[in-house]
Design a protein around this motif. Structure first.
Motif, PDB file in Angstrom:
ATOM      1  N   SER A  32      23.865  45.370  44.858  1.00  0.00           N
ATOM      2  CA  SER A  32      25.186  45.827  44.425  1.00  0.00           C
ATOM      3  C   SER A  32      25.582  45.288  43.057  1.00  0.00           C
ATOM      4  O   SER A  32      26.285  45.954  42.307  1.00  0.00           O
ATOM      5  CB  SER A  32      26.252  45.426  45.450  1.00  0.00           C
ATOM      6  OG  SER A  32      26.053  46.110  46.658  1.00  0.00           O
ATOM      7  N   ASP A  36      25.971  45.077  37.074  1.00  0.00           N
ATOM      8  CA  ASP A  36      27.285  44.578  36.677  1.00  0.00           C
ATOM      9  C   ASP A  36      27.394  44.354  35.166  1.00  0.00           C
ATOM     10  O   ASP A  36      28.497  44.229  34.637  1.00  0.00           O
ATOM     11  CB  ASP A  36      27.634  43.294  37.429  1.00  0.00           C
ATOM     12  CG  ASP A  36      28.121  43.574  38.842  1.00  0.00           C
ATOM     13  OD1 ASP A  36      28.267  44.758  39.204  1.00  0.00           O
ATOM     14  OD2 ASP A  36      28.330  42.598  39.589  1.00  0.00           O
ATOM     15  N   ALA A  42      28.291  54.792  35.500  1.00  0.00           N
ATOM     16  CA  ALA A  42      27.768  55.475  36.681  1.00  0.00           C
ATOM     17  C   ALA A  42      26.651  54.654  37.311  1.00  0.00           C
ATOM     18  O   ALA A  42      26.487  54.656  38.533  1.00  0.00           O
ATOM     19  CB  ALA A  42      27.263  56.868  36.306  1.00  0.00           C
ATOM     20  N   GLN A  44      26.481  51.359  37.439  1.00  0.00           N
ATOM     21  CA  GLN A  44      27.106  50.312  38.242  1.00  0.00           C
ATOM     22  C   GLN A  44      27.623  50.893  39.560  1.00  0.00           C
ATOM     23  O   GLN A  44      27.428  50.301  40.619  1.00  0.00           O
ATOM     24  CB  GLN A  44      28.253  49.653  37.486  1.00  0.00           C
ATOM     25  CG  GLN A  44      28.868  48.502  38.258  1.00  0.00           C
ATOM     26  CD  GLN A  44      30.080  47.911  37.589  1.00  0.00           C
ATOM     27  OE1 GLN A  44      30.869  48.618  36.982  1.00  0.00           O
ATOM     28  NE2 GLN A  44      30.218  46.603  37.694  1.00  0.00           N
ATOM     29  N   TRP A  45      28.258  52.027  39.495  1.00  0.00           N
ATOM     30  CA  TRP A  45      28.759  52.668  40.707  1.00  0.00           C
ATOM     31  C   TRP A  45      27.610  52.959  41.669  1.00  0.00           C
ATOM     32  O   TRP A  45      27.698  52.681  42.861  1.00  0.00           O
ATOM     33  CB  TRP A  45      29.480  53.974  40.346  1.00  0.00           C
ATOM     34  CG  TRP A  45      29.849  54.778  41.541  1.00  0.00           C
ATOM     35  CD1 TRP A  45      30.938  54.621  42.338  1.00  0.00           C
ATOM     36  CD2 TRP A  45      29.088  55.844  42.104  1.00  0.00           C
ATOM     37  NE1 TRP A  45      30.914  55.536  43.366  1.00  0.00           N
ATOM     38  CE2 TRP A  45      29.779  56.302  43.247  1.00  0.00           C
ATOM     39  CE3 TRP A  45      27.892  56.473  41.757  1.00  0.00           C
ATOM     40  CZ2 TRP A  45      29.320  57.347  44.039  1.00  0.00           C
ATOM     41  CZ3 TRP A  45      27.444  57.508  42.544  1.00  0.00           C
ATOM     42  CH2 TRP A  45      28.139  57.940  43.664  1.00  0.00           C
ATOM     43  N   ARG A  48      26.152  49.912  43.411  1.00  0.00           N
ATOM     44  CA  ARG A  48      27.043  49.411  44.465  1.00  0.00           C
ATOM     45  C   ARG A  48      26.922  50.270  45.722  1.00  0.00           C
ATOM     46  O   ARG A  48      26.937  49.753  46.837  1.00  0.00           O
ATOM     47  CB  ARG A  48      28.474  49.356  43.969  1.00  0.00           C
ATOM     48  CG  ARG A  48      28.627  48.233  42.964  1.00  0.00           C
ATOM     49  CD  ARG A  48      30.023  47.985  42.573  1.00  0.00           C
ATOM     50  NE  ARG A  48      30.026  46.870  41.613  1.00  0.00           N
ATOM     51  CZ  ARG A  48      31.102  46.359  41.114  1.00  0.00           C
ATOM     52  NH1 ARG A  48      32.284  46.809  41.468  1.00  0.00           N
ATOM     53  NH2 ARG A  48      31.020  45.363  40.260  1.00  0.00           N
ATOM     54  N   GLU A  49      26.810  51.571  45.543  1.00  0.00           N
ATOM     55  CA  GLU A  49      26.629  52.462  46.695  1.00  0.00           C
ATOM     56  C   GLU A  49      25.290  52.203  47.389  1.00  0.00           C
ATOM     57  O   GLU A  49      25.218  52.130  48.615  1.00  0.00           O
ATOM     58  CB  GLU A  49      26.711  53.931  46.257  1.00  0.00           C
ATOM     59  CG  GLU A  49      28.087  54.352  45.787  1.00  0.00           C
ATOM     60  CD  GLU A  49      29.117  54.299  46.888  1.00  0.00           C
ATOM     61  OE1 GLU A  49      28.848  54.811  47.993  1.00  0.00           O
ATOM     62  OE2 GLU A  49      30.207  53.744  46.650  1.00  0.00           O
TER      63      GLU A  49
END
Length: 94
Positions: A32, A36, A42, A44-45, A48-49
């Motif tokens: 995740s 960072d 996108a 980073q998103w 995390r998903e």
């Protein structure tokens, strides 16, 4: 036929070691936070998903590995398990 209790003890020790290592790995946190350095991106998103998904999958695997240790210990941690009942316990895993 009973499975050799010494083999079951050895397997249970390996399961305990493996479960502890897997539990302490923090796969979800590592994945995740991998992007960072690209805040608001996108990438980073997405990491995390993916981290959330891998964390859930890792939790399920840890539970299954732990269940193998429980199965080989038998009732009351006696390490007395018949081969057919042990095989049946393992069939439901993973």
């Amino acid at each position: 036929m009973l499975v050799d209790p010494e083999l079951l003890r050895g397997f249970a020790q390996q399961v305990d070691t493996t479960t502890a290592a897997m539990s302490g790995s923090d796969l979800q946190g590592k994945v995740s936070s991998a992007a960072d350095g690209l805040p608001g991106s996108a990438t980073q998103w997405a990491t995390r998903e993916v981290g959330e998904h891998l964390g859930l999958a890792a939790h399920d695997i840890i539970q299954d590995v732990s269940a193998m240790g429980i199965a080989v210990r038998g009732a009351g941690d006696r390490y007395e398990v018949e081969d057919h009942s042990l095989a049946a316990s393992f069939k439901g895993l993973f």
